[in-house]
Write a protein that holds these residues in place. Sequence first.
Motif, PDB file in Angstrom:
ATOM      1  N   UNK A  40       0.960  -1.267  -0.087  1.00  0.00           N
ATOM      2  CA  UNK A  40      -0.186   0.044   0.159  1.00  0.00           C
ATOM      3  C   UNK A  40       0.791   1.210   0.092  1.00  0.00           C
ATOM      4  N   UNK A  41       0.207   2.448  -0.757  1.00  0.00           N
ATOM      5  CA  UNK A  41       1.133   3.563  -0.574  1.00  0.00           C
ATOM      6  C   UNK A  41      -0.055   4.774  -0.268  1.00  0.00           C
ATOM      7  N   UNK A  42       0.331   5.529   0.490  1.00  0.00           N
ATOM      8  CA  UNK A  42      -0.764   6.576   0.715  1.00  0.00           C
ATOM      9  C   UNK A  42       0.104   8.095   0.521  1.00  0.00           C
ATOM     10  N   UNK A  43      -0.458   8.626  -0.373  1.00  0.00           N
ATOM     11  CA  UNK A  43       0.064  10.238  -0.654  1.00  0.00           C
ATOM     12  C   UNK A  43      -0.775  11.159   0.351  1.00  0.00           C
ATOM     13  N   UNK A  56      -4.824   8.300   9.152  1.00  0.00           N
ATOM     14  CA  UNK A  56      -3.611   7.616   8.701  1.00  0.00           C
ATOM     15  C   UNK A  56      -2.577   7.249   9.578  1.00  0.00           C
ATOM     16  N   UNK A  57      -2.209   7.959  10.556  1.00  0.00           N
ATOM     17  CA  UNK A  57      -1.364   7.463  11.666  1.00  0.00           C
ATOM     18  C   UNK A  57      -1.672   6.184  12.086  1.00  0.00           C
ATOM     19  N   UNK A  58      -3.012   6.263  12.490  1.00  0.00           N
ATOM     20  CA  UNK A  58      -3.242   4.569  12.988  1.00  0.00           C
ATOM     21  C   UNK A  58      -3.102   3.623  11.962  1.00  0.00           C
ATOM     22  N   UNK A  59      -3.742   4.105  10.828  1.00  0.00           N
ATOM     23  CA  UNK A  59      -3.458   3.068   9.784  1.00  0.00           C
ATOM     24  C   UNK A  59      -1.981   2.648   9.410  1.00  0.00           C
ATOM     25  N   UNK A  60      -0.907   3.477   9.630  1.00  0.00           N
ATOM     26  CA  UNK A  60       0.243   3.231   9.603  1.00  0.00           C
ATOM     27  C   UNK A  60       0.665   2.336  10.760  1.00  0.00           C
ATOM     28  N   UNK A  61       0.116   2.231  11.975  1.00  0.00           N
ATOM     29  CA  UNK A  61       0.397   1.582  13.237  1.00  0.00           C
ATOM     30  C   UNK A  61      -0.084  -0.059  12.873  1.00  0.00           C
ATOM     31  N   UNK A  63      -0.555  -1.006   9.707  1.00  0.00           N
ATOM     32  CA  UNK A  63      -0.362  -1.533   8.441  1.00  0.00           C
ATOM     33  C   UNK A  63       1.365  -1.057   8.289  1.00  0.00           C
ATOM     34  N   UNK A  64       2.153  -1.508   9.079  1.00  0.00           N
ATOM     35  CA  UNK A  64       3.637  -1.206   9.075  1.00  0.00           C
ATOM     36  C   UNK A  64       4.098  -1.054   7.738  1.00  0.00           C
ATOM     37  N   UNK A  65       3.854  -1.930   6.841  1.00  0.00           N
ATOM     38  CA  UNK A  65       4.442  -2.009   5.651  1.00  0.00           C
ATOM     39  C   UNK A  65       4.116  -0.828   4.569  1.00  0.00           C
ATOM     40  N   UNK A  66       3.047  -0.130   4.948  1.00  0.00           N
ATOM     41  CA  UNK A  66       2.483   0.686   4.240  1.00  0.00           C
ATOM     42  C   UNK A  66       3.582   2.050   3.947  1.00  0.00           C
ATOM     43  N   UNK A  67       3.866   2.352   2.618  1.00  0.00           N
ATOM     44  CA  UNK A  67       4.615   3.462   2.552  1.00  0.00           C
ATOM     45  C   UNK A  67       3.990   5.253   2.579  1.00  0.00           C
ATOM     46  N   UNK A  68       4.360   6.171   2.960  1.00  0.00           N
ATOM     47  CA  UNK A  68       3.567   7.139   3.080  1.00  0.00           C
ATOM     48  C   UNK A  68       4.548   8.166   2.428  1.00  0.00           C
ATOM     49  N   UNK A  69       3.901   9.063   1.598  1.00  0.00           N
ATOM     50  CA  UNK A  69       4.646  10.307   0.958  1.00  0.00           C
ATOM     51  C   UNK A  69       3.862  11.410   1.073  1.00  0.00           C
ATOM     52  N   UNK A  70       4.439  12.420   1.694  1.00  0.00           N
ATOM     53  CA  UNK A  70       3.920  13.666   1.941  1.00  0.00           C
ATOM     54  C   UNK A  70       4.238  14.747   0.933  1.00  0.00           C
ATOM     55  N   UNK A 103     -14.857  -4.798 -10.229  1.00  0.00           N
ATOM     56  CA  UNK A 103     -13.665  -4.460 -11.370  1.00  0.00           C
ATOM     57  C   UNK A 103     -12.856  -5.787 -11.333  1.00  0.00           C
ATOM     58  N   UNK A 104     -12.151  -6.014 -12.421  1.00  0.00           N
ATOM     59  CA  UNK A 104     -10.952  -6.919 -12.481  1.00  0.00           C
ATOM     60  C   UNK A 104      -9.542  -6.224 -12.089  1.00  0.00           C
ATOM     61  N   UNK A 105      -9.237  -6.822 -10.726  1.00  0.00           N
ATOM     62  CA  UNK A 105      -8.227  -6.348 -10.077  1.00  0.00           C
ATOM     63  C   UNK A 105      -6.731  -6.981 -10.234  1.00  0.00           C
ATOM     64  N   UNK A 106      -6.892  -8.132 -11.046  1.00  0.00           N
ATOM     65  CA  UNK A 106      -5.972  -9.153 -10.964  1.00  0.00           C
ATOM     66  C   UNK A 106      -4.532  -8.671 -11.418  1.00  0.00           C
ATOM     67  N   UNK A 107      -4.334  -7.425 -12.258  1.00  0.00           N
ATOM     68  CA  UNK A 107      -3.128  -6.821 -12.536  1.00  0.00           C
ATOM     69  C   UNK A 107      -2.651  -5.559 -11.660  1.00  0.00           C
ATOM     70  N   UNK A 108      -3.399  -5.530 -10.448  1.00  0.00           N
ATOM     71  CA  UNK A 108      -2.986  -4.569  -9.533  1.00  0.00           C
ATOM     72  C   UNK A 108      -2.177  -5.351  -8.354  1.00  0.00           C
ATOM     73  N   UNK A 109      -1.260  -4.998  -8.165  1.00  0.00           N
ATOM     74  CA  UNK A 109      -0.038  -5.510  -7.044  1.00  0.00           C
ATOM     75  C   UNK A 109      -0.143  -4.893  -5.908  1.00  0.00           C
ATOM     76  N   UNK A 110      -0.136  -3.290  -6.181  1.00  0.00           N
ATOM     77  CA  UNK A 110       0.021  -2.349  -4.992  1.00  0.00           C
ATOM     78  C   UNK A 110      -1.082  -1.143  -5.415  1.00  0.00           C
TER      79      UNK A 110
END
Length: 216
Positions: A40-43, A56-61, A63-70, A103-110
């Motif tokens: 997951x990526x959060x902008x 988003x702060x608690x979501x990060x806690x 989902x520790x692998x989620x990457x956040x770009x500000x 929707x068909x999301x089979x091509x979505x990895x991230x």
Amino acid sequence: MIHRHWGDLLLRAGLCPYCGVHQRICVCDVCGPIEDAPPLWALQHPTEVSRSKGTLRLAQACLPSMKVLVGESGSCFEPLASRGVGGLGLVFPHPGSEPLESADTTGVREWVVLDGTWRKARRMFLSNPWLQRLPAFHFRHPPASGYHIRKAPRADSLATAEALAYLLAVVRPGLDLGPLERAMAALVSRQLAVMPTQVRGRYGVSRRFDEPGDEP
């Protein structure tokens, strides 16, 4: 984790050294990791970073692998924008988006989500042509929001953490989302607990919540 020196200063100020919000509304104690979530990526819009009501702060806690770009545009999102659109899916409603549920999301990895008010998230989307090129998805049947402490422009609006939970429920059925759900319940109850009665009334809530499991 915040540097120990700053952590000590935050503790003396009554703030959590992990998330930086006041300990009376901090929910770090009820956050737990969600296993096997997809990448997951959060902008995040810059104005959301210091908001104590932000989720988003608690979501990060949880989902520790989620990457956040500000940021809003340009180089702020370069680590993701420079990769191209392959394998990425954006959760954002616009005229060209598809309903996630069918929707068909089979091509979505991230997955990419935008964290900000509706107006600011829309501005981020329009200011970043690379985002507009991503396959985009919207929620056709989102659950009712339990996030009563922040006004939303639409009845079907979800907090970022709620949107992430619903996204995961659809694309990874069977995933244990309990940690995120408990953290959201705790955030709402603790925020309401410190609000004066007249302030709670602005959000359509007339009584105080004393336990995370309480519902309005």
